[in-house]
Design a protein around this motif. Structure first.
Motif, PDB file in Angstrom:
ATOM      1  N   VAL A   1       0.842  -1.204   0.000  1.00 26.59           N
ATOM      2  CA  VAL A   1       0.000   0.000   0.000  1.00 26.59           C
ATOM      3  C   VAL A   1       0.875   1.251   0.000  1.00 26.59           C
ATOM      4  N   MET A   2       1.933   1.182   0.822  1.00 27.07           N
ATOM      5  CA  MET A   2       2.829   2.330   0.905  1.00 27.07           C
ATOM      6  C   MET A   2       3.485   2.614  -0.445  1.00 27.07           C
ATOM      7  N   LEU A   3       3.947   1.540  -1.101  1.00 25.03           N
ATOM      8  CA  LEU A   3       4.573   1.692  -2.423  1.00 25.03           C
ATOM      9  C   LEU A   3       3.601   2.296  -3.427  1.00 25.03           C
ATOM     10  N   SER A   4       2.357   1.813  -3.404  1.00 26.86           N
ATOM     11  CA  SER A   4       1.344   2.352  -4.311  1.00 26.86           C
ATOM     12  C   SER A   4       1.203   3.850  -4.111  1.00 26.86           C
ATOM     13  N   ASP A   5       1.166   4.252  -2.844  1.00 24.14           N
ATOM     14  CA  ASP A   5       1.014   5.677  -2.543  1.00 24.14           C
ATOM     15  C   ASP A   5       2.197   6.463  -3.094  1.00 24.14           C
ATOM     16  N   ILE A   6       3.389   5.903  -2.929  1.00 25.20           N
ATOM     17  CA  ILE A   6       4.578   6.604  -3.419  1.00 25.20           C
ATOM     18  C   ILE A   6       4.528   6.738  -4.938  1.00 25.20           C
ATOM     19  N   GLU A   7       4.142   5.642  -5.617  1.00 26.73           N
ATOM     20  CA  GLU A   7       4.022   5.676  -7.078  1.00 26.73           C
ATOM     21  C   GLU A   7       3.056   6.784  -7.508  1.00 26.73           C
ATOM     22  N   LYS A   8       1.940   6.848  -6.803  1.00 29.77           N
ATOM     23  CA  LYS A   8       0.931   7.837  -7.137  1.00 29.77           C
ATOM     24  C   LYS A   8       1.502   9.246  -6.999  1.00 29.77           C
ATOM     25  N   THR A   9       2.235   9.449  -5.910  1.00 25.98           N
ATOM     26  CA  THR A   9       2.820  10.765  -5.671  1.00 25.98           C
ATOM     27  C   THR A   9       3.812  11.122  -6.770  1.00 25.98           C
ATOM     28  N   ILE A  10       4.637  10.154  -7.162  1.00 29.08           N
ATOM     29  CA  ILE A  10       5.628  10.417  -8.212  1.00 29.08           C
ATOM     30  C   ILE A  10       4.936  10.832  -9.504  1.00 29.08           C
TER      31      ILE A  10
ATOM     32  N   ILE B   1      10.170  11.481 -16.393  1.00 31.25           N
ATOM     33  CA  ILE B   1      10.453  10.047 -16.384  1.00 31.25           C
ATOM     34  C   ILE B   1       9.227   9.288 -16.879  1.00 31.25           C
ATOM     35  N   ASN B   2       9.438   8.055 -17.322  1.00 26.43           N
ATOM     36  CA  ASN B   2       8.347   7.253 -17.855  1.00 26.43           C
ATOM     37  C   ASN B   2       7.384   6.839 -16.748  1.00 26.43           C
ATOM     38  N   ARG B   3       6.096   7.160 -16.939  1.00 30.82           N
ATOM     39  CA  ARG B   3       5.115   6.792 -15.906  1.00 30.82           C
ATOM     40  C   ARG B   3       3.988   5.926 -16.446  1.00 30.82           C
ATOM     41  N   GLY B   4       3.987   5.627 -17.725  1.00 27.02           N
ATOM     42  CA  GLY B   4       2.940   4.767 -18.266  1.00 27.02           C
ATOM     43  C   GLY B   4       1.877   5.536 -19.037  1.00 27.02           C
ATOM     44  N   GLN B   5       1.141   4.776 -19.866  1.00 25.41           N
ATOM     45  CA  GLN B   5       0.201   5.413 -20.786  1.00 25.41           C
ATOM     46  C   GLN B   5      -0.951   6.104 -20.061  1.00 25.41           C
ATOM     47  N   GLY B   6      -1.421   5.485 -18.982  1.00 23.11           N
ATOM     48  CA  GLY B   6      -2.521   6.104 -18.229  1.00 23.11           C
ATOM     49  C   GLY B   6      -2.106   7.455 -17.684  1.00 23.11           C
ATOM     50  N   ALA B   7      -0.895   7.500 -17.127  1.00 21.58           N
ATOM     51  CA  ALA B   7      -0.391   8.750 -16.565  1.00 21.58           C
ATOM     52  C   ALA B   7      -0.242   9.812 -17.649  1.00 21.58           C
ATOM     53  N   ALA B   8       0.267   9.397 -18.819  1.00 23.47           N
ATOM     54  CA  ALA B   8       0.458  10.352 -19.913  1.00 23.47           C
ATOM     55  C   ALA B   8      -0.883  10.892 -20.399  1.00 23.47           C
ATOM     56  N   LEU B   9      -1.882  10.023 -20.460  1.00 24.69           N
ATOM     57  CA  LEU B   9      -3.203  10.482 -20.891  1.00 24.69           C
ATOM     58  C   LEU B   9      -3.799  11.459 -19.886  1.00 24.69           C
ATOM     59  N   ARG B  10      -3.566  11.182 -18.611  1.00 26.93           N
ATOM     60  CA  ARG B  10      -4.079  12.102 -17.586  1.00 26.93           C
ATOM     61  C   ARG B  10      -3.453  13.482 -17.762  1.00 26.93           C
ATOM     62  N   THR B  11      -2.130  13.495 -17.992  1.00 25.08           N
ATOM     63  CA  THR B  11      -1.458  14.774 -18.228  1.00 25.08           C
ATOM     64  C   THR B  11      -2.052  15.468 -19.453  1.00 25.08           C
TER      65      THR B  11
ATOM     66  N   ASP C   1      -1.585   4.186 -13.590  1.00 24.96           N
ATOM     67  CA  ASP C   1      -0.638   4.762 -14.531  1.00 24.96           C
ATOM     68  C   ASP C   1      -0.489   3.951 -15.813  1.00 24.96           C
ATOM     69  N   GLY C   2      -0.734   2.654 -15.703  1.00 28.15           N
ATOM     70  CA  GLY C   2      -0.400   1.765 -16.818  1.00 28.15           C
ATOM     71  C   GLY C   2      -1.496   1.633 -17.856  1.00 28.15           C
ATOM     72  N   MET C   3      -1.705   0.394 -18.313  1.00 24.14           N
ATOM     73  CA  MET C   3      -2.583   0.158 -19.449  1.00 24.14           C
ATOM     74  C   MET C   3      -4.051  -0.035 -19.073  1.00 24.14           C
ATOM     75  N   ALA C   4      -4.374   0.058 -17.792  1.00 21.76           N
ATOM     76  CA  ALA C   4      -5.764  -0.211 -17.393  1.00 21.76           C
ATOM     77  C   ALA C   4      -6.682   0.970 -17.680  1.00 21.76           C
ATOM     78  N   HIS C   5      -6.155   1.993 -18.346  1.00 22.65           N
ATOM     79  CA  HIS C   5      -6.949   3.223 -18.487  1.00 22.65           C
ATOM     80  C   HIS C   5      -8.221   3.033 -19.294  1.00 22.65           C
ATOM     81  N   SER C   6      -8.203   2.092 -20.261  1.00 25.42           N
ATOM     82  CA  SER C   6      -9.425   1.889 -21.054  1.00 25.42           C
ATOM     83  C   SER C   6     -10.571   1.479 -20.152  1.00 25.42           C
ATOM     84  N   HIS C   7     -10.246   0.608 -19.208  1.00 23.88           N
ATOM     85  CA  HIS C   7     -11.277   0.180 -18.273  1.00 23.88           C
ATOM     86  C   HIS C   7     -11.724   1.335 -17.388  1.00 23.88           C
ATOM     87  N   GLU C   8     -10.768   2.174 -17.038  1.00 20.55           N
ATOM     88  CA  GLU C   8     -11.134   3.296 -16.168  1.00 20.55           C
ATOM     89  C   GLU C   8     -12.058   4.274 -16.877  1.00 20.55           C
TER      90      GLU C   8
END
Lengths: 107, 223
Positions: free
Chosen positions: A85-94, B56-66, B166-173
């Motif tokens: 859970v902590m890692l997920s939160d960090i990823e989200k923040t990044i 840095i690379n964060r994945g397609q979902g993250a890029a679409l959000r941006t 962040d990844g490929m699950a964005h279509s579902h989202e």
């Protein structure tokens, strides 16, 4: 006898580390208490192995060692889950930071 | 009405130029490329568009959000998400954009399974059919295509949609949130071209499918 000495040395070592982290302000008091109780539990088990039998009888597990192992596994799962859970939160923040930076640079 | 195309691109220097040309030829001028931390020259190859760079690379979902955020900040009325690898075609866009312009719906999702325009490898077909079922079980929304990256959103819809993974699950989202926020939508037939290049990117592989499934489970059970 050796196992008792090992257990107490290791527990003391671990508790001292935990205490240092508390002093640095990297651990909350509640987390500190959690770890101290955990290591004291290990010491108690090493000196009075019968405690495991009380627990195992109470839980209906025939062999005390099984009770100890089941307990450890449950605890490990819980700790891994917390880490996860902590890692997920960090990823989200990044990601949030990367997004904000990218949009700010463009403006 | 201002239509903005957003493209999430990660290491697409070879393909992005042709994609932008196709859009330009069809008179789509407001194009935003979100360079998702590419290690090649994607940003340079895309310089005719607005380029937003992820450090840095964060994945397609993250890029679409941006990209969505950028488009909303810059006054877009209709926002289209478009793939960077050349599988989508600008000629399909009016089918997605017009229903929103005419005020019929707030979102149009591209579908490869209606109209019979798209030919696809059977393995991918199997995966996609599977994910339609998974999507229905998870979110209660029934689409003919669960994983199309080509979609158009009215700004009201786009501002409600919050992509969390962040990844490929964005279509579902997208599907989930369209359902949740009761956004009116329809599906439109699109023609997706599968080339060796698009296949080499590994989208639609079984391992990717499991990653998406895992991300969906995580999102469902771990807040």
């Amino acid at each position: 006898m050796i196992i008792q000495i090992l257990a107490i040395v290791f527990a003391l070592f671990a508790i001292s580390r935990t205490y240092l982290r508390l002093r640095e302000g990297k651990l909350k008091v509640s987390q500190f208490v959690f770890w101290v109780v955990l290591w004291l539990g290990v010491v108690v088990l090493a000196f009075i192995p019968q405690t495991a039998s009380y627990v195992s009888v109470y839980l209906g597990i025939s062999r005390p060692i099984d009770a100890v192992i089941y307990g450890s596994i449950v605890l490990l799962f819980y700790l891994i889950f917390r880490l996860y859970v902590m890692l997920s939160d960090i990823e989200k923040t990044i990601t949030q930071l990367v997004t904000d930076l990218a949009l700010r640079k463009k403006k | 009405m201002k239509t903005m195309i957003i493209i999430a691109a990660y290491n697409e220097e070879k393909a992005i130029g042709d994609v932008l040309k196709d859009l330009r030829d069809h008179d789509y001028k407001d194009v935003v490329v979100v360079d998702d931390g590419s290690s090649d020259n994607t940003a340079e190859a895309a310089k005719e568009a607005h380029v937003v760079r992820h450090a840095i690379n964060r994945g397609q979902g993250a890029a679409l959000r941006t990209g969505l955020q950028y488009a909303l900040d810059h006054g877009a009325d209709i926002i289209v998400t478009f793939d960077a690898d050349g599988q989508h075609q600008a000629k399909d866009l009016p089918k997605l954009v017009d229903p929103i312009k005419e005020g019929k719906v707030k979102a149009v999702l591209g579908s490869r399974f209606i109209g019979g325009l798209t030919k696809m490898p059977w393995k991918r077909k199997l995966l996609l059919k599977g994910s339609i079922i998974v999507q229905y079980l998870f979110y209660g929304i029934k689409l003919t295509d669960a994983h199309s990256g080509l979609r158009a959103l009215h700004k009201d819809a786009a501002s409600k949609i919050d992509i969390r993974s962040d990844g490929m699950a964005h279509s579902h989202e997208f599907a989930e949130q369209i359902h949740k926020h009761k956004i009116t939508f329809k599906e439109a037939p699109i023609d997706v071209r599968y080339t060796e290049y698009t296949m080499s990117k590994g989208h639609g592989s079984f391992s990717q499918a499991f990653k998406v499934l895992f991300a969906m489970l995580k999102d469902k059970f771990v807040k």
